[in-house]
Design a protein around this motif. Structure first.
Motif, PDB file in Angstrom:
ATOM      1  N   ILE A   1      19.536   1.814 -29.155  1.00 48.79           N
ATOM      2  CA  ILE A   1      18.640   0.704 -28.842  1.00 48.79           C
ATOM      3  C   ILE A   1      17.892   0.984 -27.541  1.00 48.79           C
ATOM      4  CG2 ILE A   1      18.538  -1.755 -28.273  1.00 48.79           C
ATOM      5  CD1 ILE A   1      21.039  -2.120 -30.035  1.00 48.79           C
ATOM      6  N   SER A   2      18.618   1.513 -26.559  1.00 47.48           N
ATOM      7  CA  SER A   2      18.013   1.834 -25.265  1.00 47.48           C
ATOM      8  C   SER A   2      16.944   2.918 -25.407  1.00 47.48           C
ATOM      9  CB  SER A   2      19.101   2.288 -24.293  1.00 47.48           C
ATOM     10  OG  SER A   2      18.541   2.658 -23.054  1.00 47.48           O
ATOM     11  N   VAL A   3      17.262   3.968 -26.141  1.00 43.54           N
ATOM     12  CA  VAL A   3      16.316   5.063 -26.339  1.00 43.54           C
ATOM     13  C   VAL A   3      15.072   4.576 -27.069  1.00 43.54           C
ATOM     14  CG1 VAL A   3      15.926   7.252 -27.536  1.00 43.54           C
ATOM     15  CG2 VAL A   3      18.043   6.892 -26.270  1.00 43.54           C
ATOM     16  N   GLY A   4      15.273   3.828 -28.155  1.00 40.06           N
ATOM     17  CA  GLY A   4      14.145   3.358 -28.942  1.00 40.06           C
ATOM     18  C   GLY A   4      13.204   2.475 -28.146  1.00 40.06           C
ATOM     19  N   GLY A   5      13.768   1.573 -27.354  1.00 43.55           N
ATOM     20  CA  GLY A   5      12.942   0.679 -26.567  1.00 43.55           C
ATOM     21  C   GLY A   5      12.267   1.367 -25.392  1.00 43.55           C
TER      22      GLY A   5
ATOM     23  N   GLY B   1      20.188   8.077 -33.158  1.00 43.28           N
ATOM     24  CA  GLY B   1      18.921   8.287 -33.838  1.00 43.28           C
ATOM     25  C   GLY B   1      18.587   7.172 -34.800  1.00 43.28           C
ATOM     26  N   PHE B   2      19.552   6.762 -35.615  1.00 42.89           N
ATOM     27  CA  PHE B   2      19.314   5.680 -36.570  1.00 42.89           C
ATOM     28  C   PHE B   2      18.965   4.383 -35.842  1.00 42.89           C
ATOM     29  CE2 PHE B   2      21.948   8.159 -39.735  1.00 42.89           C
ATOM     30  CZ  PHE B   2      20.922   8.307 -40.652  1.00 42.89           C
ATOM     31  N   PHE B   3      19.716   4.046 -34.820  1.00 44.83           N
ATOM     32  CA  PHE B   3      19.474   2.789 -34.112  1.00 44.83           C
ATOM     33  C   PHE B   3      18.170   2.826 -33.324  1.00 44.83           C
ATOM     34  CE2 PHE B   3      23.684   1.699 -35.356  1.00 44.83           C
ATOM     35  CZ  PHE B   3      23.766   0.321 -35.251  1.00 44.83           C
ATOM     36  N   ALA B   4      17.820   3.975 -32.747  1.00 48.34           N
ATOM     37  CA  ALA B   4      16.551   4.086 -32.031  1.00 48.34           C
ATOM     38  C   ALA B   4      15.374   3.929 -32.980  1.00 48.34           C
ATOM     39  CB  ALA B   4      16.471   5.438 -31.320  1.00 48.34           C
ATOM     40  N   ALA B   5      15.493   4.492 -34.176  1.00 50.21           N
ATOM     41  CA  ALA B   5      14.422   4.386 -35.163  1.00 50.21           C
ATOM     42  C   ALA B   5      14.168   2.939 -35.558  1.00 50.21           C
ATOM     43  CB  ALA B   5      14.772   5.220 -36.399  1.00 50.21           C
ATOM     44  N   ILE B   6      15.220   2.147 -35.660  1.00 47.29           N
ATOM     45  CA  ILE B   6      15.086   0.733 -36.009  1.00 47.29           C
ATOM     46  C   ILE B   6      14.608  -0.076 -34.804  1.00 47.29           C
ATOM     47  CG2 ILE B   6      16.341  -1.327 -36.753  1.00 47.29           C
ATOM     48  CD1 ILE B   6      18.247   0.589 -38.267  1.00 47.29           C
ATOM     49  N   ALA B   7      15.147   0.239 -33.629  1.00 44.97           N
ATOM     50  CA  ALA B   7      14.856  -0.547 -32.434  1.00 44.97           C
ATOM     51  C   ALA B   7      13.407  -0.405 -31.980  1.00 44.97           C
ATOM     52  CB  ALA B   7      15.794  -0.132 -31.299  1.00 44.97           C
ATOM     53  N   ALA B   8      12.816   0.785 -32.113  1.00 42.83           N
ATOM     54  CA  ALA B   8      11.482   1.031 -31.566  1.00 42.83           C
ATOM     55  C   ALA B   8      10.434   0.053 -32.100  1.00 42.83           C
ATOM     56  CB  ALA B   8      11.071   2.480 -31.818  1.00 42.83           C
TER      57      ALA B   8
ATOM     58  N   TRP C   1      11.665   4.619 -24.699  1.00 43.56           N
ATOM     59  CA  TRP C   1      10.698   5.656 -25.046  1.00 43.56           C
ATOM     60  C   TRP C   1       9.405   5.025 -25.562  1.00 43.56           C
ATOM     61  CZ3 TRP C   1      12.247  10.477 -28.448  1.00 43.56           C
ATOM     62  CH2 TRP C   1      11.151  11.345 -28.539  1.00 43.56           C
ATOM     63  N   THR C   2       9.517   3.961 -26.350  1.00 43.88           N
ATOM     64  CA  THR C   2       8.338   3.294 -26.891  1.00 43.88           C
ATOM     65  C   THR C   2       7.406   2.814 -25.785  1.00 43.88           C
ATOM     66  OG1 THR C   2       9.435   2.576 -28.918  1.00 43.88           O
ATOM     67  CG2 THR C   2       7.558   1.272 -28.180  1.00 43.88           C
ATOM     68  N   PHE C   3       7.961   2.176 -24.767  1.00 42.50           N
ATOM     69  CA  PHE C   3       7.133   1.577 -23.730  1.00 42.50           C
ATOM     70  C   PHE C   3       6.774   2.538 -22.603  1.00 42.50           C
ATOM     71  CE2 PHE C   3       9.581  -2.199 -25.340  1.00 42.50           C
ATOM     72  CZ  PHE C   3       8.509  -2.755 -26.021  1.00 42.50           C
ATOM     73  N   ALA C   4       7.584   3.571 -22.381  1.00 39.41           N
ATOM     74  CA  ALA C   4       7.394   4.426 -21.210  1.00 39.41           C
ATOM     75  C   ALA C   4       6.082   5.200 -21.255  1.00 39.41           C
ATOM     76  CB  ALA C   4       8.570   5.397 -21.084  1.00 39.41           C
ATOM     77  N   ALA C   5       5.765   5.814 -22.392  1.00 38.12           N
ATOM     78  CA  ALA C   5       4.555   6.637 -22.461  1.00 38.12           C
ATOM     79  C   ALA C   5       3.304   5.798 -22.253  1.00 38.12           C
ATOM     80  CB  ALA C   5       4.496   7.361 -23.805  1.00 38.12           C
ATOM     81  N   ALA C   6       3.232   4.640 -22.917  1.00 44.59           N
ATOM     82  CA  ALA C   6       2.071   3.770 -22.768  1.00 44.59           C
ATOM     83  C   ALA C   6       2.007   3.173 -21.368  1.00 44.59           C
ATOM     84  CB  ALA C   6       2.114   2.656 -23.812  1.00 44.59           C
ATOM     85  N   ALA C   7       3.159   2.803 -20.804  1.00 45.98           N
ATOM     86  CA  ALA C   7       3.189   2.251 -19.444  1.00 45.98           C
ATOM     87  C   ALA C   7       2.705   3.280 -18.439  1.00 45.98           C
ATOM     88  CB  ALA C   7       4.601   1.785 -19.101  1.00 45.98           C
ATOM     89  N   GLY C   8       3.083   4.542 -18.646  1.00 45.23           N
ATOM     90  CA  GLY C   8       2.651   5.594 -17.733  1.00 45.23           C
ATOM     91  C   GLY C   8       1.140   5.698 -17.661  1.00 45.23           C
ATOM     92  N   ARG C   9       0.471   5.588 -18.795  1.00 40.58           N
ATOM     93  CA  ARG C   9      -0.993   5.647 -18.807  1.00 40.58           C
ATOM     94  C   ARG C   9      -1.598   4.439 -18.098  1.00 40.58           C
ATOM     95  NH1 ARG C   9      -2.684   9.785 -22.579  1.00 40.58           N
ATOM     96  NH2 ARG C   9      -4.796   9.306 -21.853  1.00 40.58           N
ATOM     97  N   ARG C  10      -0.969   3.283 -18.213  1.00 45.10           N
ATOM     98  CA  ARG C  10      -1.500   2.063 -17.613  1.00 45.10           C
ATOM     99  C   ARG C  10      -1.336   2.053 -16.091  1.00 45.10           C
ATOM    100  NH1 ARG C  10      -2.662  -2.095 -21.016  1.00 45.10           N
ATOM    101  NH2 ARG C  10      -2.268  -3.629 -19.361  1.00 45.10           N
ATOM    102  N   LEU C  11      -0.447   2.882 -15.583  1.00 41.61           N
ATOM    103  CA  LEU C  11      -0.197   2.908 -14.141  1.00 41.61           C
ATOM    104  C   LEU C  11      -1.248   3.693 -13.362  1.00 41.61           C
ATOM    105  CD1 LEU C  11       3.670   3.440 -14.156  1.00 41.61           C
ATOM    106  CD2 LEU C  11       2.473   1.429 -13.284  1.00 41.61           C
ATOM    107  N   VAL C  12      -2.030   4.532 -14.047  1.00 40.89           N
ATOM    108  CA  VAL C  12      -2.973   5.417 -13.357  1.00 40.89           C
ATOM    109  C   VAL C  12      -4.396   5.179 -13.867  1.00 40.89           C
ATOM    110  CG1 VAL C  12      -1.188   7.159 -12.983  1.00 40.89           C
ATOM    111  CG2 VAL C  12      -2.611   7.285 -15.031  1.00 40.89           C
TER     112      VAL C  12
END
Length: 396
Positions: free
Chosen positions: A112-116, A57-64, A118-129
Motif C-alpha cells: 500500500i505504501s509503495v503504490g501510494g 506487488g499485488f497490493f501496490a498494484a491495487i493501491a495505486a 510512487w504514484t504521487f512522488a513523480a508528479a509531485a516532483g515536477r510540480r515542485l520545480v
C-alpha cells in the motif's frame, strides 16, 4: 502548486522524494538478498519465501489507482508523509514476525505504501520545480526507484550476513524513520486543483500511446524479476559464490544500476520508446549471458554488471515515455505505471518461483530473457510509429 519557496529548498524537496522512493523500493526488494536466511528460519523453500516479494506487488498494484482517486485535492505532502510512516510500520512488523504469515501481512502494508508513494512522488516532483526542469526532477525521483531496485538485494545480503535477516529489516525501519523526518522538514505543501475519477483512469488506460508504454514496463519488469528474484540462489548454487564473492557480485549489480539511471535519462531524452528498446535488448542479452557464464566468475561479473546497468535505466525510460505521451495526465499515468510494474513484479517473482522450484533456476532465467526481448520488440515497433514530438526530439 507547491508553496512559494526558494529554488534550492525546492530541489532539496525533490531530493527528499528520491530518498523516499529509494527507501520504499529498497525495502520492497530487500528479501531477494535474504531468501536463503528467511527460508531457513521459517522452514520453507526459497520459492515459497519469494512470496514476500510477490505480496507487496499485488497490493501496490491495487493501491495505486485507488489512492489516486481517493486522494482528491488533498495536500500531497500529507499523503507522502503518511505513506513513508506506513513503510516504517511495515518493516517493524516483518522484523518481529513470529510466523511467515505475519511477515506476509507486514509486506502487504508495504505494498500500500509503495503504490501510494510512487504514484504521487513523480508528479509531485515536477510540480515542485519550474516546467523546464520537470524532466530532471522526474529523473531524480525515479533514480531513487532505480537505485532502490538494484541496491535492495546487495544491501539485504550484506545486512543478512552481518546482522541476520530480522535485524536487516529493523535497520531499514530506522532508515525509514529518518526519511520521514527529512521529508517533514523539507517538503512544502503541494496543492492540487483537480481530482481524478475511475473514469479518468479508464480513459488513460485506453490511450493507445500510453497502453503501449504500460505493456512495455510490464514485460521489462516481469522479465527482470522472473530471474532477479532468484539471482542470489543462482550465484550461490550455480556459480558457487561464497559470502565474499556474493557480496561483491551484488554490489557490482547495484553500482551498475546507479549508473544505469543516468544513462537511461540520456538515451531516452529524444525518443523514450527507442531508449526503452535499447535497454531491453541489453537486459535480455545480459540475463542470457548470466545464466550461460556460470563456470567463469569474470564473465559472470561482467554479465551481472551489464544487467544491472540495463535495468537501472528502465524506470527512467518508461516514466519519460508516459510523460511525453500525455503530460497533462502524468499523475494518473503514474498510478497505472505503478500498477503495471507491480503486477509484473509479483507475476515475475511468482512465475520465477514456480520455474525455479519445478525445473531449476536456469529455466527462470531463460524465461526472463524471452520476456525482455518481447519488451524490446514492442518498444522498437512503437519507436517506428512515434509522434512528431518524438521525431523532433521535443519533450515538454
Amino acid at each position: 502548486m507547491a508553496a512559494n519557496n526558494s529554488s534550492s529548498s525546492l530541489w532539496m524537496a525533490v531530493l527528499s522524494l528520491s530518498i523516499g522512493t529509494f527507501a520504499l523500493v529498497t525495502t520492497e526488494f530487500l528479501p531477494i538478498g535474504l531468501l536463503s536466511y528467511i527460508a531457513d528460519d521459517f522452514g520453507i523453500s526459497p520459492g515459497a519465501a519469494g512470496f514476500l516479494v510477490t505480496m507487496p506487488g499485488f497490493f501496490a498494484a491495487i493501491a495505486a489507482p485507488i489512492c489516486t482517486v481517493a486522494a482528491g485535492t488533498v495536500d500531497r505532502r500529507i499523503l507522502l508523509l503518511g505513506f513513508t510512516i506506513l513503510l516504517t510500520v511495515s518493516n517493524l512488523i516483518v522484523a518481529s514476525a513470529s510466523s511467515f504469515e505475519v511477515a506476509v501481512a507486514g509486506r502487504a502494508l508495504l505494498g500500500i505504501s509503495v503504490g501510494g508513494f510512487w504514484t504521487f512522488a513523480a508528479a509531485a516532483g515536477r510540480r515542485l520545480v519550474e516546467p523546464q526542469d520537470g524532466n530532471r526532477a522526474t529523473s531524480i525521483v525515479m533514480t531513487g526507484i532505480s537505485v532502490g531496485t538494484v541496491v535492495g538485494v546487495p544491501l539485504g545480503s550484506a545486512l543478512g550476513s552481518l546482522l541476520g535477516w530480522r535485524l536487516a529489516f529493523f535497520a531499514v525501519a530506522i532508515l525509514s524513520l529518518v526519511v520521514v523526518l527529512i521529508q517533514a522538514l523539507v517538503l512544502p505543501k503541494i496543492f492540487m486543483t483537480a481530482s481524478q475519477s475511475f473514469r479518468d483512469l479508464a480513459r488513460v488506460a485506453g490511450d493507445r500511446k500510453l497502453a503501449v508504454a504500460f505493456a512495455a514496463i510490464a514485460l521489462a519488469a516481469g522479465g527482470h524479476f522472473t530471474a532477479y528474484t532468484y539471482l542470489e540462489p543462482h550465484l550461490v548454487r550455480d556459480v558457487g559464490a561464497g559470502p565474499t564473492e556474493l557480496g561483491w557480485m551484488l554490489a557490482i549489480f547495484g553500482g551498475a544500476g546507479i549508473a544505469g539511471t543516468f544513462i537511461g535519462e540520456r538515451i531516452a531524452s529524444k525518443s523514450p520508446p527507442t531508449g526503452t528498446a535499447i535497454v531491453a535488448i541489453a537486459m535480455a542479452a545480459s540475463i542470457f549471458a548470466t545464466v550461460c557464464a556460470s563456470s567463469n566468475l569474470l564473465i559472470e561479473s561482467l554479465a551481472v554488471a551489464a544487467w544491472g546497468t540495463a535495468f537501472g535505466a528502465v524506470p527512467v525510460c518508461v516514466q519519460l515515455w508516459t510523460y511525453s505521451a500525455s503530460p497533462e495526465r502524468f499523475e494518473t499515468s503514474s498510478a497505472l505505471t505503478v500498477s503495471m510494474f507491480q503486477i509484473a513484479v509479483a507475476a515475475g517473482s511468482l512465475g520465477g518461483g514456480f520455474l525455479a522450484d519445478g525445473f531449476g533456476i536456469r529455466f527462470a532465467f531463460m524465461a526472463a530473457t524471452a520476456l525482455s526481448m518481447f519488451c524490446a520488440l514492442l518498444a522498437a515497433i512503437s519507436s517506428f510509429k512515434r509522434s512528431p514530438d518524438y521525431l523532433s526530439g521535443t519533450m515538454k
